[in-house]
Design an enzyme around this catalytic site. Structure first.
Site, PDB file in Angstrom:
ATOM      1  N   SER A 170       0.845  -1.189   0.000  1.00  0.00           N
ATOM      2  CA  SER A 170       0.000   0.000   0.000  1.00  0.00           C
ATOM      3  C   SER A 170       0.882   1.241   0.000  1.00  0.00           C
ATOM      4  O   SER A 170       1.995   1.218   0.557  1.00  0.00           O
ATOM      5  CB  SER A 170      -0.894   0.012   1.248  1.00  0.00           C
ATOM      6  OG  SER A 170      -1.542   1.271   1.398  1.00  0.00           O
ATOM      7  N   TYR A 204      -1.474  -0.646  10.095  1.00  0.00           N
ATOM      8  CA  TYR A 204      -1.597  -1.058   8.694  1.00  0.00           C
ATOM      9  C   TYR A 204      -0.349  -0.645   7.915  1.00  0.00           C
ATOM     10  O   TYR A 204       0.224  -1.445   7.174  1.00  0.00           O
ATOM     11  CB  TYR A 204      -2.842  -0.423   8.089  1.00  0.00           C
ATOM     12  CG  TYR A 204      -3.108  -0.804   6.655  1.00  0.00           C
ATOM     13  CD1 TYR A 204      -3.586  -2.065   6.326  1.00  0.00           C
ATOM     14  CD2 TYR A 204      -2.911   0.113   5.624  1.00  0.00           C
ATOM     15  CE1 TYR A 204      -3.846  -2.413   5.001  1.00  0.00           C
ATOM     16  CE2 TYR A 204      -3.167  -0.215   4.305  1.00  0.00           C
ATOM     17  CZ  TYR A 204      -3.635  -1.483   3.997  1.00  0.00           C
ATOM     18  OH  TYR A 204      -3.888  -1.813   2.695  1.00  0.00           O
ATOM     19  N   SER A 250       2.585  -2.846   8.785  1.00  0.00           N
ATOM     20  CA  SER A 250       2.477  -4.198   8.221  1.00  0.00           C
ATOM     21  C   SER A 250       2.789  -4.201   6.728  1.00  0.00           C
ATOM     22  O   SER A 250       3.405  -5.135   6.213  1.00  0.00           O
ATOM     23  CB  SER A 250       1.084  -4.780   8.482  1.00  0.00           C
ATOM     24  OG  SER A 250       0.079  -4.144   7.706  1.00  0.00           O
ATOM     25  N   LYS A 251       2.405  -3.134   6.027  1.00  0.00           N
ATOM     26  CA  LYS A 251       2.687  -3.055   4.598  1.00  0.00           C
ATOM     27  C   LYS A 251       4.142  -2.661   4.332  1.00  0.00           C
ATOM     28  O   LYS A 251       4.727  -3.053   3.324  1.00  0.00           O
ATOM     29  CB  LYS A 251       1.733  -2.069   3.930  1.00  0.00           C
ATOM     30  CG  LYS A 251       0.274  -2.532   3.939  1.00  0.00           C
ATOM     31  CD  LYS A 251       0.107  -3.893   3.293  1.00  0.00           C
ATOM     32  CE  LYS A 251      -1.356  -4.307   3.171  1.00  0.00           C
ATOM     33  NZ  LYS A 251      -1.525  -5.612   2.497  1.00  0.00           N
TER      34      LYS A 251
END
Length: 247
Positions: free
Chosen positions: A139, A152, A155-156
């Site tokens: 992302s 998030y 994690s990306k």
């Protein structure tokens, strides 16, 4: 289909295939001639997606990526595959002061650890064909900061690093490893944020190309990376974001 972009004769495994980018990728892979293995938690939705696919012999597998044992069992049941699309993911937004160990564990388990274990088990069980292609969904959030998106984004960011390391590790097998960094795409995940139509329109106006992404925009990039047209590309993270990170 005489084209470098064809997937004819290839078997492609797609996680998170029941909705959004995963679903659009499955539809396009089948259109380009692939046999598709659809993986997600919701059997009813998976069967609906399978009914949308051109061709036959497509397979549905019910797997919860929050369960490591299910990931290993999935690999045991698979044929040899020529491509893997890691599209399963979650994005629950939290300000950092509301983060705890359970929330961190859930985010990283689904978005990073299970995809990494999937590749591990595919390699150990010799289920990845020589010359195959792996595509991770990252992302722009991994480098483009927004408030309440720390877990998030982290994690990306881990997926970006995993992509580059695996590209080196697997190069001797001629297995290519790349990732895609989408901007905001109009999917069920975005709808779950609860944004109003006015907020979505304001977001769209911030994109130089004048709109949010569609799942098909991302699927096009994924299929390119799965195909032989990208045979000399490995270790990249392809940004598909309507130009928003130019700002």
């Amino acid at each position: 289909m005489d084209s470098l972009f064809t997937l004819s004769g290839k078997t492609i495994l797609i996680t998170g295939a029941s909705s959004g980018i995963g679903r659009a990728t499955a539809v396009l892979c089948a259109k380009m001639g692939a046999t598709v293995i659809l993986v997600a938690r919701d059997e009813e939705k998976l069967n609906q997606v399978r009914s949308m696919l051109e061709g036959s012999n497509h397979i549905c597998k019910i797997v919860d990526f929050a369960d490591y044992d299910s990931v290993e069992s999935l690999v045991e049941s698979l044929p040899i595959v020529d491509g893997v699309v890691n599209s399963a993911g979650i994005n629950n937004k939290y300000l950092i002061k509301f983060v705890d160990e359970v929330k961190m564990d859930n985010m990283f388990k689904v978005n990073c650890f299970s995809p990494a274990l999937l590749i591990k088990h595919l390699l150990k069980k010799k289920k990845l064909a020589k010359g195959s292609s792996i595509v991770f969904l990252s992302s722009i959030s991994s480098t483009y900061a927004t408030i309440s998106n720390a877990l998030y984004a982290a994690s990306k960011g881990a997926i970006n690093s995993l992509t580059r390391v695996l590209a080196l590790e697997l190069s001797s097998m001629k297995i290519r490893v790349n990732s895609i960094q989408p901007g905001m795409v109009n999917t069920e995940m975005v709808k779950a944020y609860g944004l109003s139509e006015e907020e979505l329109e304001a977001n769209a106006k911030s994109y130089p190309l004048g709109r949010l992404g569609k799942p098909e925009d991302i699927a096009n990039g994924i299929v390119f990376l799965l195909s032989d047209a990208s045979c000399w590309i490995t270790g990249i993270s392809l940004i598909i974001d309507g130009g928003v990170t130019l700002r």
